[in-house]
Write a protein that holds these residues in place. Structure first.
Motif, PDB file in Angstrom:
ATOM      1  N   ALA A 187       0.817  -1.217   0.000  1.00  0.00           N
ATOM      2  CA  ALA A 187       0.000   0.000   0.000  1.00  0.00           C
ATOM      3  C   ALA A 187       0.849   1.265   0.000  1.00  0.00           C
ATOM      4  CB  ALA A 187      -0.928   0.006   1.214  1.00  0.00           C
ATOM      5  N   PHE A 188       2.139   1.149   0.292  1.00  0.00           N
ATOM      6  CA  PHE A 188       3.027   2.313   0.291  1.00  0.00           C
ATOM      7  C   PHE A 188       3.668   2.570  -1.067  1.00  0.00           C
ATOM      8  CE2 PHE A 188       2.396   1.859   4.719  1.00  0.00           C
ATOM      9  CZ  PHE A 188       2.626   3.110   5.274  1.00  0.00           C
ATOM     10  N   LEU A 189       3.454   1.677  -2.039  1.00  0.00           N
ATOM     11  CA  LEU A 189       4.039   1.911  -3.358  1.00  0.00           C
ATOM     12  C   LEU A 189       3.543   3.197  -4.020  1.00  0.00           C
ATOM     13  CD1 LEU A 189       4.551  -1.564  -5.044  1.00  0.00           C
ATOM     14  CD2 LEU A 189       6.248   0.016  -4.106  1.00  0.00           C
ATOM     15  N   PRO A 190       2.260   3.554  -3.890  1.00  0.00           N
ATOM     16  CA  PRO A 190       1.863   4.844  -4.466  1.00  0.00           C
ATOM     17  C   PRO A 190       2.675   6.017  -3.905  1.00  0.00           C
ATOM     18  CG  PRO A 190      -0.080   3.551  -3.998  1.00  0.00           C
ATOM     19  CD  PRO A 190       1.092   2.808  -3.401  1.00  0.00           C
ATOM     20  N   LEU A 191       2.991   5.979  -2.617  1.00  0.00           N
ATOM     21  CA  LEU A 191       3.819   7.032  -2.025  1.00  0.00           C
ATOM     22  C   LEU A 191       5.239   6.975  -2.588  1.00  0.00           C
ATOM     23  CD1 LEU A 191       4.315   9.336  -0.040  1.00  0.00           C
ATOM     24  CD2 LEU A 191       4.705   7.608   1.729  1.00  0.00           C
ATOM     25  N   ALA A 192       5.809   5.767  -2.671  1.00  0.00           N
ATOM     26  CA  ALA A 192       7.170   5.617  -3.194  1.00  0.00           C
ATOM     27  C   ALA A 192       7.254   6.092  -4.643  1.00  0.00           C
ATOM     28  CB  ALA A 192       7.620   4.161  -3.084  1.00  0.00           C
ATOM     29  N   TYR A 193       6.285   5.701  -5.457  1.00  0.00           N
ATOM     30  CA  TYR A 193       6.283   6.132  -6.851  1.00  0.00           C
ATOM     31  C   TYR A 193       5.895   7.602  -6.976  1.00  0.00           C
ATOM     32  CZ  TYR A 193       6.822   1.266  -8.315  1.00  0.00           C
ATOM     33  OH  TYR A 193       7.280  -0.015  -8.525  1.00  0.00           O
ATOM     34  N   GLY A 194       5.058   8.072  -6.062  1.00  0.00           N
ATOM     35  CA  GLY A 194       4.675   9.484  -6.068  1.00  0.00           C
ATOM     36  C   GLY A 194       5.863  10.406  -5.827  1.00  0.00           C
ATOM     37  N   VAL A 195       6.787   9.980  -4.969  1.00  0.00           N
ATOM     38  CA  VAL A 195       8.005  10.766  -4.728  1.00  0.00           C
ATOM     39  C   VAL A 195       8.721  11.001  -6.052  1.00  0.00           C
ATOM     40  CG1 VAL A 195      10.319  10.660  -3.698  1.00  0.00           C
ATOM     41  CG2 VAL A 195       8.318  10.061  -2.330  1.00  0.00           C
ATOM     42  N   LEU A 196       8.846   9.955  -6.853  1.00  0.00           N
ATOM     43  CA  LEU A 196       9.532  10.057  -8.143  1.00  0.00           C
ATOM     44  C   LEU A 196       8.742  10.912  -9.129  1.00  0.00           C
ATOM     45  CD1 LEU A 196      10.496   6.332  -8.156  1.00  0.00           C
ATOM     46  CD2 LEU A 196      12.165   8.193  -8.343  1.00  0.00           C
ATOM     47  N   TRP A 197       7.453  10.614  -9.252  1.00  0.00           N
ATOM     48  CA  TRP A 197       6.609  11.320 -10.230  1.00  0.00           C
ATOM     49  C   TRP A 197       6.589  12.821  -9.952  1.00  0.00           C
ATOM     50  CZ3 TRP A 197       3.811   9.199 -14.341  1.00  0.00           C
ATOM     51  CH2 TRP A 197       2.937  10.072 -14.991  1.00  0.00           C
ATOM     52  N   TYR A 198       6.332  13.156  -8.701  1.00  0.00           N
ATOM     53  CA  TYR A 198       6.160  14.572  -8.386  1.00  0.00           C
ATOM     54  C   TYR A 198       7.491  15.319  -8.297  1.00  0.00           C
ATOM     55  CZ  TYR A 198       1.292  13.644  -8.453  1.00  0.00           C
ATOM     56  OH  TYR A 198       0.044  13.299  -8.902  1.00  0.00           O
ATOM     57  N   ALA A 199       8.582  14.620  -8.062  1.00  0.00           N
ATOM     58  CA  ALA A 199       9.903  15.258  -8.187  1.00  0.00           C
ATOM     59  C   ALA A 199      10.161  15.588  -9.654  1.00  0.00           C
ATOM     60  CB  ALA A 199      10.999  14.346  -7.640  1.00  0.00           C
ATOM     61  N   GLY A 200       9.840  14.654 -10.540  1.00  0.00           N
ATOM     62  CA  GLY A 200       9.986  14.907 -11.973  1.00  0.00           C
ATOM     63  C   GLY A 200       9.061  16.014 -12.445  1.00  0.00           C
ATOM     64  N   ARG A 201       7.852  15.989 -11.957  1.00  0.00           N
ATOM     65  CA  ARG A 201       6.875  17.030 -12.329  1.00  0.00           C
ATOM     66  C   ARG A 201       7.346  18.398 -11.850  1.00  0.00           C
ATOM     67  NH1 ARG A 201       1.534  19.042 -10.431  1.00  0.00           N
ATOM     68  NH2 ARG A 201       0.175  19.024 -12.246  1.00  0.00           N
ATOM     69  N   TRP A 202       7.912  18.462 -10.649  1.00  0.00           N
ATOM     70  CA  TRP A 202       8.420  19.713 -10.110  1.00  0.00           C
ATOM     71  C   TRP A 202       9.581  20.235 -10.958  1.00  0.00           C
ATOM     72  CZ3 TRP A 202      13.357  20.549  -8.068  1.00  0.00           C
ATOM     73  CH2 TRP A 202      13.542  21.820  -7.516  1.00  0.00           C
ATOM     74  N   TYR A 203      10.459  19.328 -11.399  1.00  0.00           N
ATOM     75  CA  TYR A 203      11.645  19.769 -12.141  1.00  0.00           C
ATOM     76  C   TYR A 203      11.356  20.059 -13.614  1.00  0.00           C
ATOM     77  CZ  TYR A 203      16.428  20.505 -13.416  1.00  0.00           C
ATOM     78  OH  TYR A 203      17.575  21.106 -13.853  1.00  0.00           O
ATOM     79  N   ALA A 204      10.322  19.503 -14.162  1.00  0.00           N
ATOM     80  CA  ALA A 204      10.039  19.585 -15.601  1.00  0.00           C
ATOM     81  C   ALA A 204      10.129  20.998 -16.195  1.00  0.00           C
ATOM     82  CB  ALA A 204       8.678  18.973 -15.903  1.00  0.00           C
ATOM     83  N   PRO A 205       9.582  22.045 -15.571  1.00  0.00           N
ATOM     84  CA  PRO A 205       9.678  23.377 -16.190  1.00  0.00           C
ATOM     85  C   PRO A 205      11.117  23.886 -16.320  1.00  0.00           C
ATOM     86  CG  PRO A 205       7.999  23.356 -14.470  1.00  0.00           C
ATOM     87  CD  PRO A 205       8.735  22.062 -14.375  1.00  0.00           C
ATOM     88  N   ARG A 206      12.030  23.309 -15.567  1.00  0.00           N
ATOM     89  CA  ARG A 206      13.431  23.740 -15.593  1.00  0.00           C
ATOM     90  C   ARG A 206      14.256  22.976 -16.621  1.00  0.00           C
ATOM     91  NH1 ARG A 206      10.905  23.489 -11.106  1.00  0.00           N
ATOM     92  NH2 ARG A 206      11.082  24.970  -9.446  1.00  0.00           N
ATOM     93  N   LEU A 207      13.703  21.898 -17.168  1.00  0.00           N
ATOM     94  CA  LEU A 207      14.447  21.014 -18.046  1.00  0.00           C
ATOM     95  C   LEU A 207      14.479  21.547 -19.475  1.00  0.00           C
ATOM     96  CD1 LEU A 207      15.995  18.344 -18.325  1.00  0.00           C
ATOM     97  CD2 LEU A 207      13.810  17.243 -18.802  1.00  0.00           C
ATOM     98  N   ASN A 208      15.678  21.638 -20.003  1.00  0.00           N
ATOM     99  CA  ASN A 208      15.876  21.958 -21.415  1.00  0.00           C
ATOM    100  C   ASN A 208      17.060  21.124 -21.891  1.00  0.00           C
ATOM    101  OD1 ASN A 208      18.305  23.418 -20.733  1.00  0.00           O
ATOM    102  ND2 ASN A 208      17.021  25.154 -20.165  1.00  0.00           N
ATOM    103  N   GLY A 209      17.618  21.447 -23.015  1.00  0.00           N
ATOM    104  CA  GLY A 209      18.723  20.656 -23.545  1.00  0.00           C
ATOM    105  C   GLY A 209      20.088  21.065 -23.032  1.00  0.00           C
ATOM    106  N   GLN A 210      20.147  22.058 -22.151  1.00  0.00           N
ATOM    107  CA  GLN A 210      21.431  22.542 -21.646  1.00  0.00           C
ATOM    108  C   GLN A 210      22.013  21.581 -20.605  1.00  0.00           C
ATOM    109  OE1 GLN A 210      22.761  25.288 -23.100  1.00  0.00           O
ATOM    110  NE2 GLN A 210      20.919  25.186 -24.363  1.00  0.00           N
TER     111      GLN A 210
END
Length: 193
Positions: free
Chosen positions: A85-108
């Motif tokens: 039952a904790f897998l959604p939290l474990a995967y959520g950490v990854l998903w929402y970290a990626g979602r948070w960083y996405a606006p900063r990501l470019n090819g640089q």
């Protein structure tokens, strides 16, 4: 980075789902088995797909793949405990970290290095959540204690994090190449206009 829509969103979601299916269980046999890319898929899904509904769809895919693995592919159910039952939290950490960083990501290079660093921190945190919940709540260890937990964390953590980061490194290289090609194509069109 702008969030993809329409066919591009569907193609990225399909690609991530395909990677998940291809690596989640040993359906091609041991010689062709790729390491599980689930943690990387969730970080990359957060970066590229971002939508909450896509996160839920990927969670449902993992549950379905685990069910098929256990029911039809002969994979043991040792890891399916109350801690599952904790897998959604474990995967959520990854998903929402990626979602948070996405606006900063470019090819640089700096942006790609930042994405790698955020992914590394998220992978460590995600593993700590999944492994910790399994150890403390899974009922598989008769006398859980901190020393044994830390030992197991160090035993398995580097492998899971290294595997995750390998997939993410490949994805970031592909991202850099695609960003470069898009920039070159845009510059060529500007010169011709």
């Amino acid at each position: 980075m702008k969030m993809p829509t329409g066919p591009r969103f569907a193609a990225l979601a399909g690609l991530l789902a395909l990677v998940m299916v291809a690596t989640r269980f040993k359906h091609f046999g041991d010689m062709l088995h790729l390491p599980d890319a689930s943690m990387a898929v969730f970080f990359l899904g957060g970066v590229y797909l971002r939508r909450h509904g896509a996160f839920v769809a990927m969670l449902l895919l993992t549950v379905a793949l685990d069910w098929v693995s256990i029911t039809y592919a002969g994979v043991g159910d040792f890891c399916v405990t109350a801690a599952y039952a904790f897998l959604p939290l474990a995967y959520g950490v990854l998903w929402y970290a990626g979602r948070w960083y996405a606006p900063r990501l470019n090819g640089q290079v700096r942006s790609l290095a930042g994405a790698f660093g955020v992914a590394l921190l998220a992978a460590v945190a995600s593993f700590a959540v999944s492994n910790g919940s399994f150890y403390w709540l899974g009922g598989r260890y008769p006398d859980p204690n901190v020393a044994q937990y830390v030992s197991r964390l160090w035993q398995w953590g580097p492998l899971f994090v290294r595997t995750t980061m390998s997939y993410i490194a490949v994805a970031l290289v592909v991202h850099a190449v695609c960003a470069r090609l898009a920039a070159d194509s845009h510059a060529t069109r500007h010169q011709e206009a």
